[in-house]
Design a protein around this motif. Structure first.
Motif, PDB file in Angstrom:
ATOM      1  N   LYS A 162       0.817  -1.218   0.000  1.00 59.02           N
ATOM      2  CA  LYS A 162       0.000   0.000   0.000  1.00 59.02           C
ATOM      3  C   LYS A 162       0.851   1.268   0.000  1.00 59.02           C
ATOM      4  CE  LYS A 162      -2.552  -1.047   3.574  1.00 59.02           C
ATOM      5  NZ  LYS A 162      -3.602  -0.875   4.612  1.00 59.02           N
ATOM      6  N   ASP A 163       2.044   1.172   0.586  1.00 58.87           N
ATOM      7  CA  ASP A 163       2.929   2.335   0.605  1.00 58.87           C
ATOM      8  C   ASP A 163       3.453   2.677  -0.782  1.00 58.87           C
ATOM      9  OD1 ASP A 163       2.607   2.661   3.302  1.00 58.87           O
ATOM     10  OD2 ASP A 163       4.405   1.526   3.851  1.00 58.87           O
ATOM     11  N   GLY A 164       3.380   1.726  -1.689  1.00 62.05           N
ATOM     12  CA  GLY A 164       3.813   1.959  -3.062  1.00 62.05           C
ATOM     13  C   GLY A 164       5.300   1.724  -3.256  1.00 62.05           C
ATOM     14  N   GLY A 165       5.671   1.485  -4.504  1.00 57.03           N
ATOM     15  CA  GLY A 165       7.080   1.319  -4.831  1.00 57.03           C
ATOM     16  C   GLY A 165       7.593  -0.093  -4.702  1.00 57.03           C
ATOM     17  N   ILE A 166       6.911  -0.936  -3.901  1.00 60.65           N
ATOM     18  CA  ILE A 166       7.355  -2.311  -3.687  1.00 60.65           C
ATOM     19  C   ILE A 166       6.204  -3.255  -4.020  1.00 60.65           C
ATOM     20  CG2 ILE A 166       8.137  -4.013  -2.002  1.00 60.65           C
ATOM     21  CD1 ILE A 166       9.458  -1.786  -0.459  1.00 60.65           C
ATOM     22  N   ILE A 167       6.487  -4.265  -4.832  1.00 59.55           N
ATOM     23  CA  ILE A 167       5.510  -5.305  -5.122  1.00 59.55           C
ATOM     24  C   ILE A 167       6.011  -6.588  -4.460  1.00 59.55           C
ATOM     25  CG2 ILE A 167       4.314  -6.660  -6.872  1.00 59.55           C
ATOM     26  CD1 ILE A 167       4.682  -4.376  -8.802  1.00 59.55           C
ATOM     27  N   PRO A 168       5.477  -6.936  -3.296  1.00 59.35           N
ATOM     28  CA  PRO A 168       5.921  -8.156  -2.628  1.00 59.35           C
ATOM     29  C   PRO A 168       5.601  -9.382  -3.479  1.00 59.35           C
ATOM     30  CG  PRO A 168       4.611  -6.761  -1.159  1.00 59.35           C
ATOM     31  CD  PRO A 168       4.447  -6.229  -2.531  1.00 59.35           C
ATOM     32  N   ASN A 169       6.379 -10.430  -3.287  1.00 60.50           N
ATOM     33  CA  ASN A 169       6.149 -11.668  -4.035  1.00 60.50           C
ATOM     34  C   ASN A 169       4.705 -12.155  -3.928  1.00 60.50           C
ATOM     35  OD1 ASN A 169       8.823 -11.590  -4.716  1.00 60.50           O
ATOM     36  ND2 ASN A 169       9.430 -13.383  -3.523  1.00 60.50           N
ATOM     37  N   ALA A 170       4.119 -11.971  -2.745  1.00 61.78           N
ATOM     38  CA  ALA A 170       2.771 -12.491  -2.502  1.00 61.78           C
ATOM     39  C   ALA A 170       1.728 -11.874  -3.418  1.00 61.78           C
ATOM     40  CB  ALA A 170       2.386 -12.249  -1.044  1.00 61.78           C
ATOM     41  N   PHE A 171       1.997 -10.687  -3.954  1.00 69.21           N
ATOM     42  CA  PHE A 171       1.029  -9.997  -4.809  1.00 69.21           C
ATOM     43  C   PHE A 171       1.556  -9.791  -6.227  1.00 69.21           C
ATOM     44  CE2 PHE A 171       0.269  -8.196  -0.444  1.00 69.21           C
ATOM     45  CZ  PHE A 171      -0.899  -8.921  -0.199  1.00 69.21           C
ATOM     46  N   ASN A 172       2.507 -10.628  -6.631  1.00 71.71           N
ATOM     47  CA  ASN A 172       3.143 -10.461  -7.934  1.00 71.71           C
ATOM     48  C   ASN A 172       2.660 -11.529  -8.911  1.00 71.71           C
ATOM     49  OD1 ASN A 172       4.823 -10.084 -10.121  1.00 71.71           O
ATOM     50  ND2 ASN A 172       6.674  -9.834  -8.914  1.00 71.71           N
ATOM     51  N   PRO A 173       1.884 -11.152  -9.935  1.00 74.53           N
ATOM     52  CA  PRO A 173       1.388 -12.154 -10.897  1.00 74.53           C
ATOM     53  C   PRO A 173       2.503 -12.772 -11.725  1.00 74.53           C
ATOM     54  CG  PRO A 173       0.902  -9.933 -11.673  1.00 74.53           C
ATOM     55  CD  PRO A 173       1.428  -9.789 -10.274  1.00 74.53           C
ATOM     56  N   GLN A 174       3.640 -12.083 -11.857  1.00 74.05           N
ATOM     57  CA  GLN A 174       4.764 -12.656 -12.605  1.00 74.05           C
ATOM     58  C   GLN A 174       5.261 -13.938 -11.954  1.00 74.05           C
ATOM     59  OE1 GLN A 174       5.897 -11.305 -15.559  1.00 74.05           O
ATOM     60  NE2 GLN A 174       4.166  -9.892 -15.334  1.00 74.05           N
ATOM     61  N   LEU A 175       5.025 -14.064 -10.654  1.00 74.32           N
ATOM     62  CA  LEU A 175       5.469 -15.241  -9.900  1.00 74.32           C
ATOM     63  C   LEU A 175       4.341 -16.250  -9.697  1.00 74.32           C
ATOM     64  CD1 LEU A 175       7.600 -13.463  -7.127  1.00 74.32           C
ATOM     65  CD2 LEU A 175       8.283 -14.153  -9.436  1.00 74.32           C
ATOM     66  N   SER A 176       3.215 -16.035 -10.380  1.00 73.04           N
ATOM     67  CA  SER A 176       2.023 -16.892 -10.231  1.00 73.04           C
ATOM     68  C   SER A 176       1.504 -16.863  -8.800  1.00 73.04           C
ATOM     69  CB  SER A 176       2.322 -18.333 -10.660  1.00 73.04           C
ATOM     70  OG  SER A 176       2.743 -18.390 -12.000  1.00 73.04           O
ATOM     71  N   ASN A 177       1.477 -15.659  -8.234  1.00 75.63           N
ATOM     72  CA  ASN A 177       1.046 -15.503  -6.850  1.00 75.63           C
ATOM     73  C   ASN A 177      -0.277 -14.757  -6.760  1.00 75.63           C
ATOM     74  OD1 ASN A 177       2.804 -16.909  -5.260  1.00 75.63           O
ATOM     75  ND2 ASN A 177       4.175 -15.195  -4.872  1.00 75.63           N
ATOM     76  N   GLY A 178      -0.773 -14.649  -5.558  1.00 83.11           N
ATOM     77  CA  GLY A 178      -2.038 -13.999  -5.261  1.00 83.11           C
ATOM     78  C   GLY A 178      -2.676 -14.705  -4.087  1.00 83.11           C
ATOM     79  N   ALA A 179      -3.778 -14.179  -3.594  1.00 84.20           N
ATOM     80  CA  ALA A 179      -4.386 -14.725  -2.377  1.00 84.20           C
ATOM     81  C   ALA A 179      -4.919 -16.140  -2.576  1.00 84.20           C
ATOM     82  CB  ALA A 179      -5.499 -13.798  -1.896  1.00 84.20           C
ATOM     83  N   ILE A 180      -5.523 -16.431  -3.723  1.00 83.78           N
ATOM     84  CA  ILE A 180      -6.068 -17.777  -3.932  1.00 83.78           C
ATOM     85  C   ILE A 180      -4.954 -18.807  -4.004  1.00 83.78           C
ATOM     86  CG2 ILE A 180      -6.122 -17.586  -6.460  1.00 83.78           C
ATOM     87  CD1 ILE A 180      -8.657 -19.437  -4.223  1.00 83.78           C
ATOM     88  N   MET A 181      -3.815 -18.419  -4.585  1.00 79.85           N
ATOM     89  CA  MET A 181      -2.700 -19.354  -4.725  1.00 79.85           C
ATOM     90  C   MET A 181      -1.961 -19.543  -3.399  1.00 79.85           C
ATOM     91  SD  MET A 181      -2.893 -20.146  -7.950  1.00 79.85           S
ATOM     92  CE  MET A 181      -1.325 -20.807  -8.554  1.00 79.85           C
ATOM     93  N   ASP A 182      -1.916 -18.491  -2.612  1.00 79.98           N
ATOM     94  CA  ASP A 182      -1.144 -18.515  -1.374  1.00 79.98           C
ATOM     95  C   ASP A 182      -1.903 -19.175  -0.233  1.00 79.98           C
ATOM     96  OD1 ASP A 182       0.917 -18.100   0.406  1.00 79.98           O
ATOM     97  OD2 ASP A 182       0.380 -16.024   0.815  1.00 79.98           O
ATOM     98  N   ILE A 183      -3.128 -18.717   0.042  1.00 81.62           N
ATOM     99  CA  ILE A 183      -3.856 -19.265   1.187  1.00 81.62           C
ATOM    100  C   ILE A 183      -5.242 -19.804   0.834  1.00 81.62           C
ATOM    101  CG2 ILE A 183      -2.599 -17.839   2.838  1.00 81.62           C
ATOM    102  CD1 ILE A 183      -4.926 -15.990   3.023  1.00 81.62           C
ATOM    103  N   GLY A 184      -5.850 -19.322  -0.247  1.00 82.24           N
ATOM    104  CA  GLY A 184      -7.152 -19.860  -0.637  1.00 82.24           C
ATOM    105  C   GLY A 184      -7.089 -21.345  -0.938  1.00 82.24           C
ATOM    106  N   VAL A 185      -5.957 -21.783  -1.460  1.00 89.32           N
ATOM    107  CA  VAL A 185      -5.784 -23.200  -1.800  1.00 89.32           C
ATOM    108  C   VAL A 185      -5.949 -24.099  -0.577  1.00 89.32           C
ATOM    109  CG1 VAL A 185      -3.269 -23.107  -1.509  1.00 89.32           C
ATOM    110  CG2 VAL A 185      -4.274 -24.822  -3.019  1.00 89.32           C
TER     111      VAL A 185
END
Length: 340
Positions: A162-185
């Protein structure tokens, strides 16, 4: 062979946790670590007293020091790294989700068959004593009418995002990540193990500026029951997982780490017209091992028995889960480079 010699790929906190649990199994023999950076690999090797470290996965996979590999890298690397290791005759325990999508997952299971090695997804809750006890007591609920599960955990990385400038791995689609992939599974895999594939899926959620999902709600329809899940990395929840049947309900305190299991039979009339009563029964099995021990024990047993897959964390269950993840992402509008 009474021990399995392991190499680990990835030096993050998940690998730390896995090693701690795995070492409770005397058959686990940690021999190597692979990291892109030599300094981080050397530091991790010293930290965990690992004899060998590599900066090339192909070199580690081809080495005579190991029999199996634990992969805990970003999701988009799971398939390629697993297949590389299997092509060198190494057994693979791969972190969840097993792949970016079903297409990659099929290549992985085909490689397991081609090279005659064990492949298992490291979905730990379904191999723990309390989940196995849930399976044994499922009949007590009678005809199952609903499965509900929630895993919502505000990510410590979300504030940086939210602070901007940083895209953590957890929210990076280039790494096939996102909430469903991380914990929704975590909410979906147990549902598949218990009930198989649903007939219909309806998903909704909130997308972040990166194009990944921050949270979501998914409804599933089976022939005689419904299922619903809630997941989020941008809000918290203490809601349990509940299986509702015509004869009673089974409840798990947390789907990702089950520490309490109860059964509450359907309320019955009290003689004499004095109302209704229902007594909750505690079915919890106290775990005397670390939660990561159970997935490693399952995997090692498969390797030593010459079996390619688990009966619980099976190839079919992993592929079915990936199929559901693919459809949920399609409905939400979440795409990964790996999908192409």
């Amino acid at each position: 062979m009474d021990k399995v010699r392991f190499g680990v790929v990835g030096t993050n906190f998940i690998t730390d946790w896995m090693i701690h649990g795995a070492r409770q199994d005397s058959r686990f023999d940690l021999q190597a670590v692979c990291s892109r950076k030599e300094e981080s690999g050397e530091a991790f090797a010293m930290k965990h007293h690992i004899p060998h470290y590599f900066t090339s996965l192909e070199e580690m996979a081809a080495s005579p020091y190991i029999d199996a590999v634990y992969i805990a890298t970003p999701n988009f690397l799971h398939a390629s790294q697993s297949i590389l290791c299997m092509s060198h005759g190494k057994h693979v325990l791969c972190e969840k989700p097993m792949a970016s999508n079903t297409h990659e997952g099929r290549f992985m299971t085909e490689a397991s068959e081609k090279y005659g090695v064990t492949l298992m997804e490291a979905m730990k809750p379904t191999l723990t004593p309390n989940f196995l006890n849930l399976q044994r007591n499922l009949y007590r609920a009678g005809v199952i009418r609903r499965y509900f599960s929630a895993y919502c955990q505000y990510s410590s990385r979300y504030d940086k995002f939210k602070d901007g400038g940083i895209i953590p791995n957890a929210f990076n689609p280039q790494l096939s990540n996102g909430a469903i992939m991380d914990i929704g599974v975590y909410t979906i895999y147990p549902m598949v193990v218990l009930f198989g594939m649903p007939k219909e899926i309806k998903a909704s959620g909130l997308l972040l500026s990166t194009g990944t999902d921050g949270q979501g709600t998914v409804l599933f329809r089976y022939d005689d029951m419904e299922a619903s899940i809630l997941y989020s990395k941008i809000a918290d929840s203490d809601l349990p997982t509940e299986i509702q049947g015509e004869q009673g309900n089974l409840t798990l305190d947390r789907i990702n780490k089950i520490s309490r299991l109860t059964f509450t039979p359907r309320t019955a009339n009290v003689p004499g017209g004095k109302g209704r009563i229902s007594v909750t029964e505690d079915l919890t099995i106290s775990m005397n091992k670390d939660e990561y021990y159970y997935e490693m024990a399952e995997f090692i047993s498969l390797v030593l028995a010459g079996k390619r897959e688990s009966s619980i964390n099976s190839h079919q269950n992993s592929l079915r889960t990936l199929t559901l993840l693919d459809e949920i992402r399609r409905q939400l509008g979440v795409t990964f480079p790996a999908d192409k």
